[in-house]
Design a protein around this motif. Sequence first.
Motif, short mmCIF file in Angstrom:
data_model
loop_
_atom_site.label_atom_id
_atom_site.label_comp_id
_atom_site.label_asym_id
_atom_site.label_seq_id
_atom_site.Cartn_x
_atom_site.Cartn_y
_atom_site.Cartn_z
N ALA A 235 0.87 -1.09 0.02
CA ALA A 235 0.12 -0.12 -0.15
C ALA A 235 0.92 1.33 -0.04
O ALA A 235 0.85 2.09 -0.77
CB ALA A 235 -1.01 0.02 1.11
N ALA A 236 2.03 1.31 0.88
CA ALA A 236 2.57 2.52 0.89
C ALA A 236 3.37 2.67 -0.21
O ALA A 236 3.46 3.80 -1.04
CB ALA A 236 3.75 2.26 2.16
N HIS A 237 4.13 1.58 -0.98
CA HIS A 237 4.85 1.69 -2.19
C HIS A 237 3.97 2.32 -3.44
O HIS A 237 4.35 3.05 -4.31
CB HIS A 237 5.43 0.34 -2.41
N SER A 238 2.75 1.68 -3.49
CA SER A 238 1.70 1.94 -4.39
C SER A 238 1.57 3.54 -4.43
O SER A 238 1.54 4.37 -5.28
CB SER A 238 0.40 1.33 -4.09
N LEU A 239 1.10 3.89 -3.07
CA LEU A 239 0.87 5.50 -2.90
C LEU A 239 2.01 6.11 -3.47
O LEU A 239 1.75 7.33 -3.76
CB LEU A 239 0.39 5.79 -1.88
N LEU A 240 3.17 5.86 -2.95
CA LEU A 240 4.27 6.71 -3.35
C LEU A 240 4.67 6.66 -4.80
O LEU A 240 4.75 7.82 -5.38
CB LEU A 240 5.73 6.12 -2.76
N ASP A 241 4.39 5.43 -5.45
CA ASP A 241 4.73 5.66 -7.11
C ASP A 241 3.25 6.33 -7.53
O ASP A 241 3.78 7.07 -8.77
CB ASP A 241 4.76 4.30 -7.35
N ILE A 242 2.34 6.21 -7.26
CA ILE A 242 1.09 6.70 -7.79
C ILE A 242 1.32 8.35 -7.77
O ILE A 242 1.09 9.12 -8.82
CB ILE A 242 -0.31 6.44 -7.33
#
Length: 261
Positions: A235-242
């Motif tokens: 979730a954290a990585h997805s939000l960072l990349d988005i």
Amino acid sequence: MRVGEVYDERPSRRIFRDETLLVLGLSLGASGVSALISFIGSVTKPGGLKDQAATLNASAAPGRPWLDLAWQLFGIASALVPVALVAHLLVREGQSGLRTLGFDRSRPWWDLGRGAGVAAVIGSTGIAFYLLARGLGFNLTVVPEALPDVWWKYPVLIMSALQNAILEEVIVVGYLLRRLGQLGWTPGTALVASAVLRGSYHLYQGIGGFIGNMVMGVVFVLLYRRWGRVGPLVAAHSLLDIGAFVGYALLAGKVSWLPTA
């Protein structure tokens, strides 16, 4: 073995070792070697690193949007094949697939909440570190997206972010730490291996990308060991990349502090 008997022998350490090398060779280990070669090319090229660009989401078929979309979707889907392989190998081991690593739908809001908190902290410090590293000449100019302005641009950027997050956190944190533990590695050595691997496949961005992602890798391993779940990290990585991909698409050329190629 007679017909009807169940083969229940636990895989040997050699099998675990070979399996791990094969998974990494098909995924992020190979990406690390590719990034190293790219970095060598960048530092041996005339001019400073910050005058060069590293483009993450580029058009695969300029001027042909439907073909470009097909290539984008193919790239995202094929990049997730190693994750499916890991799930298969865990089931073969007698585990419950990716659920063993804490990547399932059992606690979605718990995962998302903690992931959002981690992303907020890492995102702000990460941008500052990137700008500092680039300003000091240790990093290339990172161009998070260079897709054409067509209807599928933002959905593809979001899917690309999700693919990156799932691939990296499942393999570099959950799977790798499990296998290294089974191979007898100490927790400290496994943490270093995971963090260095994460940094290695970001080396194409420059020294700043390597160091920044290695530090992120240490934090993610510590959080995984505390929570026992890959879900919040995905979730954290997805939000960072988005935030990086979509944010760049919206802000590039409109704000003075954001470097562009």
